[in-house]
Motif scaffolding. Structure first.
Motif, PDB file in Angstrom:
ATOM      1  N   THR A 156      82.440 -51.458 -10.892  1.00 35.08           N
ATOM      2  CA  THR A 156      81.913 -51.456 -12.256  1.00 35.08           C
ATOM      3  C   THR A 156      81.501 -49.698 -12.476  1.00 35.08           C
ATOM      4  OG1 THR A 156      80.469 -53.232 -12.491  1.00 35.08           O
ATOM      5  CG2 THR A 156      79.777 -51.383 -13.807  1.00 35.08           C
ATOM      6  N   ILE A 157      81.189 -48.857 -11.563  1.00 40.46           N
ATOM      7  CA  ILE A 157      80.980 -47.569 -11.558  1.00 40.46           C
ATOM      8  C   ILE A 157      82.706 -46.754 -11.713  1.00 40.46           C
ATOM      9  CG2 ILE A 157      80.446 -45.227 -10.420  1.00 40.46           C
ATOM     10  CD1 ILE A 157      78.466 -46.973  -9.038  1.00 40.46           C
ATOM     11  N   LEU A 158      83.488 -47.239 -11.164  1.00 44.40           N
ATOM     12  CA  LEU A 158      84.773 -46.824 -11.090  1.00 44.40           C
ATOM     13  C   LEU A 158      85.456 -46.965 -12.676  1.00 44.40           C
ATOM     14  CD1 LEU A 158      86.035 -47.812  -7.391  1.00 44.40           C
ATOM     15  CD2 LEU A 158      85.545 -45.486  -8.466  1.00 44.40           C
ATOM     16  N   THR A 159      85.269 -48.260 -12.904  1.00 48.18           N
ATOM     17  CA  THR A 159      85.676 -48.832 -14.306  1.00 48.18           C
ATOM     18  C   THR A 159      85.183 -47.875 -15.496  1.00 48.18           C
ATOM     19  OG1 THR A 159      85.884 -51.070 -13.577  1.00 48.18           O
ATOM     20  CG2 THR A 159      85.962 -50.428 -16.055  1.00 48.18           C
ATOM     21  N   GLU A 160      83.764 -47.449 -15.469  1.00 49.64           N
ATOM     22  CA  GLU A 160      83.090 -46.633 -16.436  1.00 49.64           C
ATOM     23  C   GLU A 160      83.704 -45.222 -16.099  1.00 49.64           C
ATOM     24  OE1 GLU A 160      79.240 -47.001 -15.578  1.00 49.64           O
ATOM     25  OE2 GLU A 160      78.792 -48.988 -16.762  1.00 49.64           O
ATOM     26  N   GLU A 161      83.955 -44.991 -15.096  1.00 54.30           N
ATOM     27  CA  GLU A 161      84.492 -43.372 -15.023  1.00 54.30           C
ATOM     28  C   GLU A 161      85.961 -43.339 -15.718  1.00 54.30           C
ATOM     29  OE1 GLU A 161      84.510 -41.918 -11.044  1.00 54.30           O
ATOM     30  OE2 GLU A 161      82.630 -41.082 -11.218  1.00 54.30           O
ATOM     31  N   ALA A 162      86.554 -44.301 -15.392  1.00 60.86           N
ATOM     32  CA  ALA A 162      88.128 -44.493 -15.855  1.00 60.86           C
ATOM     33  C   ALA A 162      88.017 -44.336 -17.585  1.00 60.86           C
ATOM     34  CB  ALA A 162      88.694 -45.465 -15.359  1.00 60.86           C
ATOM     35  N   GLU A 163      87.160 -45.417 -18.044  1.00 58.95           N
ATOM     36  CA  GLU A 163      87.182 -45.418 -19.417  1.00 58.95           C
ATOM     37  C   GLU A 163      86.561 -44.039 -19.947  1.00 58.95           C
ATOM     38  OE1 GLU A 163      84.531 -48.830 -20.028  1.00 58.95           O
ATOM     39  OE2 GLU A 163      85.985 -50.224 -19.772  1.00 58.95           O
TER      40      GLU A 163
END
Length: 219
Positions: A156-163
């Protein structure tokens, strides 16, 4: 005509979508209007031998007025509206760039490197504990669930960073566009539309163009 900027940026699409206003039960001249919110499709009209290109709601094309009563818009009028939206953004100049800078600040998040490192460390400890439980014949189901939860939190953290990075990139693209074309008046440009526009919504009396940077322009 109203020019507004919003800080939130929705998920972008590869191509801009032309969508009608939604709403059921509106009454105009004693007729019931239904707007379904479906996308618009490019099609052709042949009115007494005069051919023209128009955009119409897909539901209305397939089901007729019973499915949707959103208006038809000529391609010429649509292109004019979108070009006007671009020019309104350019007229904003430095004030628009300032708004975009604020938008960047709203989507920039602090580095999550330490949070990810902490999760990795905790996962490693629990994995070692799970191996110990397994070797001694103890029930390790709860530990496995905890490891899975940690893995999902990390993702979730990695996805939020990418977004967040993607949103920043789209805002920067718009800032560069404004700086490059300052004091210019632009005609409709399909390449620019594909690059910068998220969607265009067709209302009964106006058109709203939403750019991928989060800016919305009502024409």
């Amino acid at each position: 005509m109203r020019l507004s900027a919003v800080s939130g940026v929705g998920g972008s699409k590869s191509l801009p979508l032309f969508a009608p206003e939604t709403g059921v039960g509106l009454r105009v001249e004693k007729r019931s209007f239904k707007r379904c919110g479906d996308i618009y499709r490019r099609t052709y009209w042949n009115n007494r031998g005069k051919k023209s290109t128009v955009w119409r709601c897909v539901t209305r094309l397939e089901e007729g007025p019973k499915g949707c009563t959103s208006r038809t818009i000529s391609e010429e009028d649509l292109h004019t509206a979108v070009a006007e939206a671009f020019n309104q953004v350019l007229c904003g100049g430095e004030s628009m760039i300032a708004i975009l800078r604020e938008n960047i600040e709203s989507v920039v998040c602090e580095s999550n490197e330490q949070a990810i490192a902490n999760i990795d460390k905790e996962m490693e400890e629990k994995q070692m504990e799970l191996i110990s439980y397994a070797n001694s014949g103890k029930d390790y189901e709860n530990l496995a669930d905890e490891i899975q939860a940690l893995s999902e939190r990390k993702q979730t953290i990695l996805t939020e960073e990418a977004e967040s990075q993607g949103e920043q990139d789209r805002i920067i693209e718009m800032m560069e566009f404004i700086e490059k074309h300052a004091d210019q008046s632009l005609d409709y440009d399909e390449e620019l539309v594909r690059l910068l526009v998220e969607k265009t919504t067709i209302f009964e009396n106006n058109v709203v163009v939403r750019f991928k940077s989060g800016i919305e322009v009502e024409v």
